[in-house]
Scaffold this active site. Structure first.
Site, PDB file in Angstrom:
ATOM      1  N   PHE A  16       0.841  -1.196   0.000  1.00  0.00           N
ATOM      2  CA  PHE A  16       0.000   0.000   0.000  1.00  0.00           C
ATOM      3  C   PHE A  16       0.874   1.244   0.000  1.00  0.00           C
ATOM      4  CE2 PHE A  16       0.872  -1.126   4.367  1.00  0.00           C
ATOM      5  CZ  PHE A  16       1.143   0.086   4.983  1.00  0.00           C
ATOM      6  N   CYS A  17       0.270   2.363  -0.402  1.00  0.00           N
ATOM      7  CA  CYS A  17       0.948   3.662  -0.393  1.00  0.00           C
ATOM      8  C   CYS A  17      -0.128   4.737  -0.268  1.00  0.00           C
ATOM      9  CB  CYS A  17       1.793   3.851  -1.652  1.00  0.00           C
ATOM     10  SG  CYS A  17       0.846   3.745  -3.189  1.00  0.00           S
ATOM     11  N   THR A  18       0.242   5.979  -0.401  1.00  0.00           N
ATOM     12  CA  THR A  18      -0.691   7.079  -0.138  1.00  0.00           C
ATOM     13  C   THR A  18      -1.910   7.063  -1.057  1.00  0.00           C
ATOM     14  OG1 THR A  18       1.188   8.438   0.542  1.00  0.00           O
ATOM     15  CG2 THR A  18      -0.901   9.573   0.156  1.00  0.00           C
ATOM     16  N   CYS A  59       2.546   1.710  -4.973  1.00  0.00           N
ATOM     17  CA  CYS A  59       2.365   0.270  -4.817  1.00  0.00           C
ATOM     18  C   CYS A  59       1.950  -0.385  -6.134  1.00  0.00           C
ATOM     19  CB  CYS A  59       1.387  -0.054  -3.702  1.00  0.00           C
ATOM     20  SG  CYS A  59      -0.168   0.818  -3.730  1.00  0.00           S
ATOM     21  N   ILE A  71      -4.067   4.536   0.657  1.00  0.00           N
ATOM     22  CA  ILE A  71      -4.502   4.842   2.022  1.00  0.00           C
ATOM     23  C   ILE A  71      -5.634   5.865   2.016  1.00  0.00           C
ATOM     24  CG2 ILE A  71      -3.755   5.744   4.259  1.00  0.00           C
ATOM     25  CD1 ILE A  71      -0.849   4.927   3.302  1.00  0.00           C
TER      26      ILE A  71
END
EC number: 1.14.-.-
Length: 312
Positions: free
Chosen positions: A177-179, A184, A206
């Site tokens: 996951f990433c912002t 990702c 996220i």
């Protein structure tokens, strides 16, 4: 009542072979719609975060979607009371998110997208290796329960971290996951190329998770760093409690701001002992300019986006 500023984070991996020629009309579309922020364009696609009025964001998205290649471009919205950006830019790049590995192409190969509503079930599986693909300063503010922190200072370090710590023959299921989803997504393409077979990533990142998953059901702990003047956001994408040091760009908490080593616009506990006297004096002068402009109710061109020169 003043309407809130709309902040739109958008990206799409898609071949834009004419991206150089696309720069000027895209910039003009941003200007015409009163949009602030930065968009990156490259042969592999488009990425960025912008802000403006409701009508302005709708106008820009309509302009983008008028290009058949971008007709399904997705974006995530949040809101704030003040303009989070001061400039309008379109930058030409080799990559819209820099991994630095030749041949990685999310347009050809990408992991399995997981909707926010299904994310909790996936990461609760004990066989799933959960990796946070963001940088160390982002992870320090908040992350998912049980996530591995690669402790990278840039996305370029991610491939070496994976090679050094994980084996496709051993780690059968990987979730990342990433912002907002872009890092990702690219990381999943890289890992598939390295032989990992089951690679999952959080669709919308996220931000989408915090928007859609109720806080009482959330596996997220802390706040989420964002690349604008809000610094961090919480569940429902409300503005968080962190500020940002203009000297080192490190997010700073209320505890940091109470430190004797914190001086607004000049230094924080993370960098106070590493700044040269020249840089410190420059920062003090800049801060005085900002405060003077604020007292006169005038915008200052550096504002909260100001970044001191590197100490390197």
């Amino acid at each position: 009542m003043t309407q809130p500023i709309v902040v739109a984070a958008l990206y799409k991996f898609v071949t834009l072979s004419d991206y150089v020629e696309l720069r000027e009309p895209l910039l003009q579309a941003m200007v015409d719609n009163g949009i602030k922020g930065t968009l990156l364009i490259a042969d592999e696609g488009i990425n960025g975060t912008v802000s403006g009025s409701r009508e302005g964001i709708d106008g820009l998205m309509a302009w983008l979607k008028s290009d058949p290649r971008l007709i399904d471009i997705d974006h995530k919205e949040s809101y704030c009371d003040e303009q989070p950006f001061y400039r309008t830019k379109v930058k030409l790049k080799k990559e819209i998110v820099t991994l630095g590995v030749e041949g990685v192409d999310p347009n050809k190969s990408v992991g399995t997208y997981v909707e926010p509503k299904d994310w909790n079930d996936l990461i609760s599986d004990p066989e799933v290796l959960l990796i946070d693909t963001r940088n160390d300063y982002e992870v320090s503010i908040g992350t998912f329960e049980g996530a591995i922190d690669p402790k990278t200072t840039s996305f370029r370090e991610f491939p070496e971290y994976i090679k050094a710590h994980f084996d496709p023959a051993v780690h059968k299921k990987v979730a990342m996951f990433c912002t907002g989803g872009i890092r990702c997504e690219k990381a999943s393409s890289y890992m598939l190329g390295e032989g990992f077979e089951e690679v999952y990533h959080l669709k919308g990142g996220i931000l989408k998770y915090l928007e859609e998953v109720p806080e009482q059901e959330s596996h997220w702990r802390g706040e989420c760093f964002v690349f604008d003047n809000r610094v961090t956001v919480r569940h429902d994408l409300t503005e968080g409690d962190y500020d940002q040091c203009h000297a080192c760009r490190t997010p700073i908490s209320a505890e940091d701001r109470a430190s004797e080593h914190y001086s607004p616009g000049v230094s924080c506990p993370h960098c106070w002992d590493s700044l040269s006297e020249k840089t410190r004096r420059s920062a003090i002068d800049r801060q005085k300019q900002i405060e003077l402009a604020k007292a006169r109710n005038q915008p200052h061109p550096i504002g909260r986006n100001y970044r001191l020169p590197s100490e390197a």
